[in-house]
Write a protein that holds these residues in place. Structure first.
Motif, PDB file in Angstrom:
ATOM      1  N   GLY A   6       4.979   3.536   3.841  1.00 48.30           N
ATOM      2  CA  GLY A   6       5.924   3.502   4.957  1.00 48.30           C
ATOM      3  C   GLY A   6       6.318   2.107   5.383  1.00 48.30           C
ATOM      4  O   GLY A   6       7.388   1.899   5.956  1.00 48.30           O
ATOM      5  N   THR A   9       9.218   1.432   2.898  1.00 51.22           N
ATOM      6  CA  THR A   9      10.271   2.444   2.789  1.00 51.22           C
ATOM      7  C   THR A   9      10.564   3.045   4.160  1.00 51.22           C
ATOM      8  O   THR A   9       9.982   2.645   5.162  1.00 51.22           O
ATOM      9  CB  THR A   9       9.828   3.585   1.844  1.00 51.22           C
ATOM     10  OG1 THR A   9       8.736   4.285   2.446  1.00 51.22           O
ATOM     11  CG2 THR A   9       9.428   3.064   0.468  1.00 51.22           C
ATOM     12  N   TYR A  11       9.765   6.041   4.873  1.00 49.24           N
ATOM     13  CA  TYR A  11       8.815   7.144   5.035  1.00 49.24           C
ATOM     14  C   TYR A  11       8.115   7.060   6.386  1.00 49.24           C
ATOM     15  O   TYR A  11       7.651   6.004   6.800  1.00 49.24           O
ATOM     16  CB  TYR A  11       7.765   7.139   3.920  1.00 49.24           C
ATOM     17  CG  TYR A  11       6.639   8.098   4.189  1.00 49.24           C
ATOM     18  CD1 TYR A  11       6.834   9.457   4.068  1.00 49.24           C
ATOM     19  CD2 TYR A  11       5.398   7.645   4.605  1.00 49.24           C
ATOM     20  CE1 TYR A  11       5.809  10.355   4.336  1.00 49.24           C
ATOM     21  CE2 TYR A  11       4.360   8.527   4.866  1.00 49.24           C
ATOM     22  CZ  TYR A  11       4.585   9.879   4.739  1.00 49.24           C
ATOM     23  OH  TYR A  11       3.573  10.758   5.003  1.00 49.24           O
ATOM     24  N   ASP A  15       6.968  13.434   7.447  1.00 55.74           N
ATOM     25  CA  ASP A  15       8.177  13.737   6.668  1.00 55.74           C
ATOM     26  C   ASP A  15       7.803  14.652   5.502  1.00 55.74           C
ATOM     27  O   ASP A  15       6.715  14.522   4.933  1.00 55.74           O
ATOM     28  CB  ASP A  15       8.798  12.460   6.080  1.00 55.74           C
ATOM     29  CG  ASP A  15       9.455  11.579   7.122  1.00 55.74           C
ATOM     30  OD1 ASP A  15       9.562  12.009   8.281  1.00 55.74           O
ATOM     31  OD2 ASP A  15       9.861  10.463   6.765  1.00 55.74           O
ATOM     32  N   THR A  17       9.148  14.863   2.282  1.00 51.73           N
ATOM     33  CA  THR A  17      10.014  14.279   1.263  1.00 51.73           C
ATOM     34  C   THR A  17       9.179  13.920   0.039  1.00 51.73           C
ATOM     35  O   THR A  17       7.948  14.031   0.056  1.00 51.73           O
ATOM     36  CB  THR A  17      10.693  12.994   1.795  1.00 51.73           C
ATOM     37  OG1 THR A  17       9.663  12.016   2.042  1.00 51.73           O
ATOM     38  CG2 THR A  17      11.481  13.248   3.070  1.00 51.73           C
ATOM     39  N   LEU A  19       8.619  10.980  -0.884  1.00 57.47           N
ATOM     40  CA  LEU A  19       7.749   9.880  -0.476  1.00 57.47           C
ATOM     41  C   LEU A  19       6.441  10.405   0.101  1.00 57.47           C
ATOM     42  O   LEU A  19       5.369   9.846  -0.160  1.00 57.47           O
ATOM     43  CB  LEU A  19       8.465   8.976   0.531  1.00 57.47           C
ATOM     44  CG  LEU A  19       9.696   8.233   0.006  1.00 57.47           C
ATOM     45  CD1 LEU A  19      10.374   7.446   1.121  1.00 57.47           C
ATOM     46  CD2 LEU A  19       9.334   7.321  -1.156  1.00 57.47           C
ATOM     47  N   ALA A  20       6.491  11.487   0.868  1.00 57.10           N
ATOM     48  CA  ALA A  20       5.272  12.095   1.412  1.00 57.10           C
ATOM     49  C   ALA A  20       4.397  12.635   0.288  1.00 57.10           C
ATOM     50  O   ALA A  20       3.169  12.450   0.294  1.00 57.10           O
ATOM     51  CB  ALA A  20       5.634  13.213   2.384  1.00 57.10           C
TER      52      ALA A  20
END
Length: 105
Positions: A6, A9, A11, A15, A17, A19-20
């Protein structure tokens, strides 16, 4: 990556997503991904982003890159990569202007 995903990014915890998922599967600092795998990811991402940009790459860039890989330590090569990433993300983008051909009389 010494800071969590995070930091680099958009993120945010909670979230739902990719990324998560990446953080859940590989750790907040990608500690479950080897150095080799991170370099492969970096190569693929850089290639993908580079192909999205307009323009060509000067031949001399390939020459100096080859020289760097042959004459610079791995530690310094990683430092160069870090510098380039910072410049791409936060710096100005130098655009190579093609020279205008001389005017004919």
């Amino acid at each position: 990556m010494t800071k969590p995903l995070g930091y680099y990014t958009n993120y945010k915890p909670g979230d739902e997503t990719l990324l998560a998922t990446l953080q859940d599967d590989y750790g907040a600092a990608f500690e479950k991904i080897s150095k080799r795998e991170k370099l492969v990811m970096l190569t693929a991402l850089a290639s993908h982003i580079g192909c999205q940009l307009e323009g060509d790459c000067r031949a001399e860039i390939f020459t100096i890159t080859k020289q760097i890989t042959q004459q610079v330590t791995i530690a310094d090569q990683i430092g160069i990569m870090e510098a380039i990433i910072g410049q791409i993300r936060y710096g100005q983008n130098f655009v190579v202007q093609e020279e205008n051909p001389p005017m004919e009389n």
